[in-house]
Write a protein that holds these residues in place. Structure first.
Motif, PDB file in Angstrom:
ATOM      1  N   MET A   1      35.337  46.132  25.373  1.00 30.66           N
ATOM      2  CA  MET A   1      34.366  45.171  25.861  1.00 30.66           C
ATOM      3  C   MET A   1      33.659  45.310  27.211  1.00 30.66           C
ATOM      4  O   MET A   1      34.282  46.381  27.985  1.00 30.66           O
ATOM      5  N   LEU A   2      32.593  45.054  27.568  1.00 33.00           N
ATOM      6  CA  LEU A   2      31.987  45.427  28.972  1.00 33.00           C
ATOM      7  C   LEU A   2      32.763  45.015  30.040  1.00 33.00           C
ATOM      8  O   LEU A   2      32.601  45.518  31.021  1.00 33.00           O
ATOM      9  N   THR A   3      33.632  44.034  29.874  1.00 34.91           N
ATOM     10  CA  THR A   3      34.401  43.577  31.103  1.00 34.91           C
ATOM     11  C   THR A   3      35.817  44.461  31.247  1.00 34.91           C
ATOM     12  O   THR A   3      36.711  43.970  31.986  1.00 34.91           O
ATOM     13  N   ASP A   4      35.991  45.550  30.347  1.00 40.81           N
ATOM     14  CA  ASP A   4      37.382  45.865  30.377  1.00 40.81           C
ATOM     15  C   ASP A   4      38.036  46.356  31.703  1.00 40.81           C
ATOM     16  O   ASP A   4      39.135  46.238  31.902  1.00 40.81           O
ATOM     17  N   ALA A   5      37.127  46.798  32.348  1.00 45.92           N
ATOM     18  CA  ALA A   5      37.551  47.601  33.767  1.00 45.92           C
ATOM     19  C   ALA A   5      38.052  46.536  34.730  1.00 45.92           C
ATOM     20  O   ALA A   5      39.126  46.753  35.469  1.00 45.92           O
ATOM     21  N   LEU A   6      37.501  45.272  34.521  1.00 48.03           N
ATOM     22  CA  LEU A   6      38.053  44.057  35.221  1.00 48.03           C
ATOM     23  C   LEU A   6      39.835  43.950  35.212  1.00 48.03           C
ATOM     24  O   LEU A   6      40.579  43.139  35.754  1.00 48.03           O
ATOM     25  N   PHE A   7      40.246  44.526  33.927  1.00 45.21           N
ATOM     26  CA  PHE A   7      41.588  44.104  33.605  1.00 45.21           C
ATOM     27  C   PHE A   7      42.482  45.450  33.414  1.00 45.21           C
ATOM     28  O   PHE A   7      43.587  45.359  32.983  1.00 45.21           O
ATOM     29  N   GLU A   8      42.187  46.141  34.407  1.00 40.72           N
ATOM     30  CA  GLU A   8      43.262  47.268  34.712  1.00 40.72           C
ATOM     31  C   GLU A   8      43.789  46.938  36.119  1.00 40.72           C
ATOM     32  O   GLU A   8      43.450  46.458  36.815  1.00 40.72           O
ATOM     33  N   PRO A   9      45.344  47.236  35.868  1.00 40.04           N
ATOM     34  CA  PRO A   9      46.024  46.701  36.887  1.00 40.04           C
ATOM     35  C   PRO A   9      45.715  47.411  38.236  1.00 40.04           C
ATOM     36  O   PRO A   9      45.032  48.597  38.314  1.00 40.04           O
ATOM     37  N   LEU A  10      45.809  46.880  39.328  1.00 39.44           N
ATOM     38  CA  LEU A  10      45.451  47.353  40.630  1.00 39.44           C
ATOM     39  C   LEU A  10      46.735  47.313  41.703  1.00 39.44           C
ATOM     40  O   LEU A  10      47.107  46.249  41.980  1.00 39.44           O
ATOM     41  N   LYS A  11      47.141  48.318  42.182  1.00 34.62           N
ATOM     42  CA  LYS A  11      48.085  48.313  43.242  1.00 34.62           C
ATOM     43  C   LYS A  11      47.423  48.088  44.406  1.00 34.62           C
ATOM     44  O   LYS A  11      46.351  48.741  45.113  1.00 34.62           O
ATOM     45  N   LEU A  12      47.822  47.028  45.176  1.00 34.68           N
ATOM     46  CA  LEU A  12      47.501  46.395  46.348  1.00 34.68           C
ATOM     47  C   LEU A  12      48.841  46.472  47.232  1.00 34.68           C
ATOM     48  O   LEU A  12      49.704  45.556  47.316  1.00 34.68           O
ATOM     49  N   GLY A  13      48.800  47.648  48.008  1.00 29.88           N
ATOM     50  CA  GLY A  13      50.237  47.816  48.859  1.00 29.88           C
ATOM     51  C   GLY A  13      51.430  47.967  48.086  1.00 29.88           C
ATOM     52  O   GLY A  13      51.381  48.607  47.068  1.00 29.88           O
ATOM     53  N   SER A  14      52.325  47.117  48.335  1.00 31.64           N
ATOM     54  CA  SER A  14      53.566  46.984  47.537  1.00 31.64           C
ATOM     55  C   SER A  14      53.543  46.203  46.274  1.00 31.64           C
ATOM     56  O   SER A  14      54.606  46.318  45.689  1.00 31.64           O
ATOM     57  N   ILE A  15      52.366  45.447  45.966  1.00 27.55           N
ATOM     58  CA  ILE A  15      52.440  44.792  44.925  1.00 27.55           C
ATOM     59  C   ILE A  15      51.217  45.320  43.969  1.00 27.55           C
ATOM     60  O   ILE A  15      50.635  46.033  44.159  1.00 27.55           O
ATOM     61  N   VAL A  16      51.436  44.861  42.627  1.00 28.00           N
ATOM     62  CA  VAL A  16      50.520  45.533  41.574  1.00 28.00           C
ATOM     63  C   VAL A  16      49.954  44.085  40.999  1.00 28.00           C
ATOM     64  O   VAL A  16      50.606  43.132  40.430  1.00 28.00           O
ATOM     65  N   LEU A  17      48.483  43.927  41.187  1.00 31.52           N
ATOM     66  CA  LEU A  17      47.883  42.814  40.503  1.00 31.52           C
ATOM     67  C   LEU A  17      47.743  43.159  39.396  1.00 31.52           C
ATOM     68  O   LEU A  17      47.263  44.170  38.681  1.00 31.52           O
ATOM     69  N   LYS A  18      47.557  41.980  38.406  1.00 31.28           N
ATOM     70  CA  LYS A  18      47.484  42.116  37.176  1.00 31.28           C
ATOM     71  C   LYS A  18      46.003  42.366  36.260  1.00 31.28           C
ATOM     72  O   LYS A  18      45.817  42.804  35.355  1.00 31.28           O
ATOM     73  N   ASN A  19      45.078  41.886  37.122  1.00 29.66           N
ATOM     74  CA  ASN A  19      43.819  42.249  36.980  1.00 29.66           C
ATOM     75  C   ASN A  19      42.892  42.518  38.305  1.00 29.66           C
ATOM     76  O   ASN A  19      43.328  42.136  39.291  1.00 29.66           O
ATOM     77  N   ARG A  20      41.859  42.720  38.348  1.00 32.79           N
ATOM     78  CA  ARG A  20      40.875  42.769  39.464  1.00 32.79           C
ATOM     79  C   ARG A  20      39.818  41.586  39.578  1.00 32.79           C
ATOM     80  O   ARG A  20      39.000  42.159  40.116  1.00 32.79           O
ATOM     81  N   ILE A  21      40.475  40.638  39.258  1.00 32.89           N
ATOM     82  CA  ILE A  21      39.529  39.329  39.285  1.00 32.89           C
ATOM     83  C   ILE A  21      40.292  38.702  40.463  1.00 32.89           C
ATOM     84  O   ILE A  21      41.069  38.139  40.213  1.00 32.89           O
ATOM     85  N   ILE A  22      39.460  38.528  41.661  1.00 30.37           N
ATOM     86  CA  ILE A  22      39.996  38.028  42.800  1.00 30.37           C
ATOM     87  C   ILE A  22      39.269  36.573  43.028  1.00 30.37           C
ATOM     88  O   ILE A  22      37.956  36.394  42.726  1.00 30.37           O
ATOM     89  N   MET A  23      40.134  35.571  43.504  1.00 31.53           N
ATOM     90  CA  MET A  23      39.747  34.309  43.518  1.00 31.53           C
ATOM     91  C   MET A  23      39.417  34.354  45.153  1.00 31.53           C
ATOM     92  O   MET A  23      40.269  34.335  45.984  1.00 31.53           O
ATOM     93  N   SER A  24      37.968  33.852  45.543  1.00 27.71           N
ATOM     94  CA  SER A  24      37.497  33.816  46.959  1.00 27.71           C
ATOM     95  C   SER A  24      38.142  32.481  47.480  1.00 27.71           C
ATOM     96  O   SER A  24      38.337  31.511  47.128  1.00 27.71           O
ATOM     97  N   ALA A  25      38.323  32.605  48.756  1.00 25.56           N
ATOM     98  CA  ALA A  25      38.473  31.787  49.877  1.00 25.56           C
ATOM     99  C   ALA A  25      37.485  30.536  49.615  1.00 25.56           C
ATOM    100  O   ALA A  25      36.407  31.211  49.633  1.00 25.56           O
ATOM    101  N   MET A  26      37.755  29.332  49.149  1.00 26.48           N
ATOM    102  CA  MET A  26      36.727  28.334  49.042  1.00 26.48           C
ATOM    103  C   MET A  26      37.223  26.850  49.757  1.00 26.48           C
ATOM    104  O   MET A  26      38.242  26.388  49.336  1.00 26.48           O
ATOM    105  N   THR A  27      36.581  26.597  50.780  1.00 24.14           N
ATOM    106  CA  THR A  27      36.925  25.388  51.488  1.00 24.14           C
ATOM    107  C   THR A  27      36.660  24.181  50.349  1.00 24.14           C
ATOM    108  O   THR A  27      35.279  24.206  49.886  1.00 24.14           O
ATOM    109  N   ARG A  28      37.622  23.462  50.101  1.00 28.74           N
ATOM    110  CA  ARG A  28      37.507  22.400  49.270  1.00 28.74           C
ATOM    111  C   ARG A  28      37.452  20.942  49.747  1.00 28.74           C
ATOM    112  O   ARG A  28      37.309  19.731  49.214  1.00 28.74           O
ATOM    113  N   ASN A  29      38.025  20.773  51.198  1.00 22.49           N
ATOM    114  CA  ASN A  29      37.838  19.658  51.641  1.00 22.49           C
ATOM    115  C   ASN A  29      38.926  18.514  51.043  1.00 22.49           C
ATOM    116  O   ASN A  29      38.548  17.382  51.216  1.00 22.49           O
TER     117      ASN A  29
END
Length: 378
Positions: A1-29
């Motif tokens: 699929m066109l989006t497969d690259a987003l689902f490769e695990p990613l090493k972030l320091g000492s942890i491994v992220l299950k995908n490369r889709i990050i949720m941004s900070a969003m003020t919701r009040n």
């Protein structure tokens, strides 16, 4: 699929992220009644734990620097009650197999001294220099006043200390790391930008001096968490809250800052691209942010990209090595299961309940509406 690259695990320091889709900070009040996270917020983050990493909404580092013009019930991380409440959020995210960073936030000159929490702090509105931002509208105050002229902070290390304590509190609350909010015209951005920083001491003038404050903040957080659990979000194009320099000044400032920040071995630097919605006054300096500064970032620091990405474009950028992960904000509001929808090829909805995005009347149903009532896909 066109989006497969987003689902490769990613090493972030000492942890491994299950995908490369990050949720941004969003003020919701939704931190009602007084800046302490609640069960509604716990549910909100738990629903979105499918992200590779969640970056929390802005966590104010002190009571001073509290309350911006559009909303007043935003969370903080400066007292014990807030730490205990955030523990419920981080535990809920971890129970779903997710990771969550605390975004540390100080408003600087775009606070108002008469807003209730700020007034209770007994402190003035601080900025790098005594220069008011244009605009602002504090709707909860009589006459809806705009931004005030701040008091130039005498010793910026006092605010560095507040960021450090906020990191200590975030660690106690169970956050996996911290992100510095260095964008959108808040205090980090104010020190970097000559439109807000006209100091003539060691904290102003040259790009090296204007970068000193954010670098000192990063170093303080590294002391608490370790470099591999500290990130920063920056917006070189400016535009928000009266930010913006000439292209020449922008390039000199942010090339220096990114190079020096990368030397610290941070977890990531999150770049916000230019897009018109984030430049309401036309003050921004449009240029290719990721293409200009991304190559200056050196391993182990990762490059995160934010700013109007749609999943196919984000996947192309990841596959091409332009960014290591894509940060989505708006799409996570009506799509709590965004990664699962992308992976399964499900429709992504763009139908956001805008009247309830930040505004509510304080009762349970009003707080839930447009916050935790968006359904997951079948």
């Amino acid at each position: 699929m066109l989006t497969d690259a987003l689902f490769e695990p990613l090493k972030l320091g000492s942890i491994v992220l299950k995908n490369r889709i990050i949720m941004s900070a969003m003020t919701r009040n939704r931190a009602i009644p007084t800046n302490v996270p609640n069960d509604f917020m716990t549910e909100y983050y738990k629903q979105r734990a499918g992200a590779g990493l969640i970056i929390s909404e802005g966590n104010l580092v002190s009571q001073q620097g509290q309350e911006v013009s559009e909303w007043s019930t935003v969370p903080g991380i400066w007292n014990t009650a807030q730490v205990e409440a955030w523990k419920k959020v981080t535990s809920a995210v971890h129970a779903k197999g997710g990771y969550i960073f605390s975004q540390l936030w100080h408003l600087g000159r775009v606070a108002h001294p008469e807003m209730p929490e700020h007034k209770a702090s007994g402190k003035p509105v601080y900025g790098p220099s005594a220069i008011a931002a244009a605009g602002g509208k504090f709707r909860e105050l009589p006459g809806e006043p705009g931004y005030v002229t701040p008091v130039a902070i005498d010793d910026p290390m006092k605010i560095v200390a507040e960021f450090k304590q906020a990191a200590i509190n975030s660690k106690a609350a169970g956050f996996d790391g911290v992100e510095v909010h260095g964008a959108s015209g808040y205090i980090i951005h104010q020190f970097l930008d000559t439109s807000a920083n006209r100091r003539t001491d060691e904290w102003g003038g040259s790009p090296e001096n204007r970068a000193k404050f954010p670098l000192e903040v990063l170093k303080a957080l590294v002391d608490v968490y370790g470099a591999d659990k500290v990130g920063i979000k920056i917006a070189p194009c400016g535009g928000v809250n009266d930010m913006g320099m000439s292209l020449e000044e922008t390039l000199a400032t942010f090339k220096y800052f990114v190079t020096e920040a990368s030397k610290l071995g941070l977890a990531y630097i999150l770049f916000i691209r230019y897009y018109a919605q984030m430049d309401p006054t036309g003050r921004g300096t449009e240029h290719n942010v990721i293409g200009t500064y991304g190559p200056l970032v050196t391993a182990p620091t990762l490059v995160f990209g934010n700013g109007g990405f749609q999943p196919p474009e984000a996947a192309t950028a990841v596959a091409g090595g332009e960014i290591d992960a894509a940060v989505f904000g708006f799409l996570f509001i009506p799509n709590p299961d965004l990664p699962q929808r992308i992976r399964a090829g499900k429709d992504i909805t763009f139908q956001v309940d805008f009247p309830s995005l930040y505004t509510h009347s304080g009762d349970e149903e009003s707080v839930k509406k447009g916050f935790i009532d968006y359904p997951a896909a079948d």
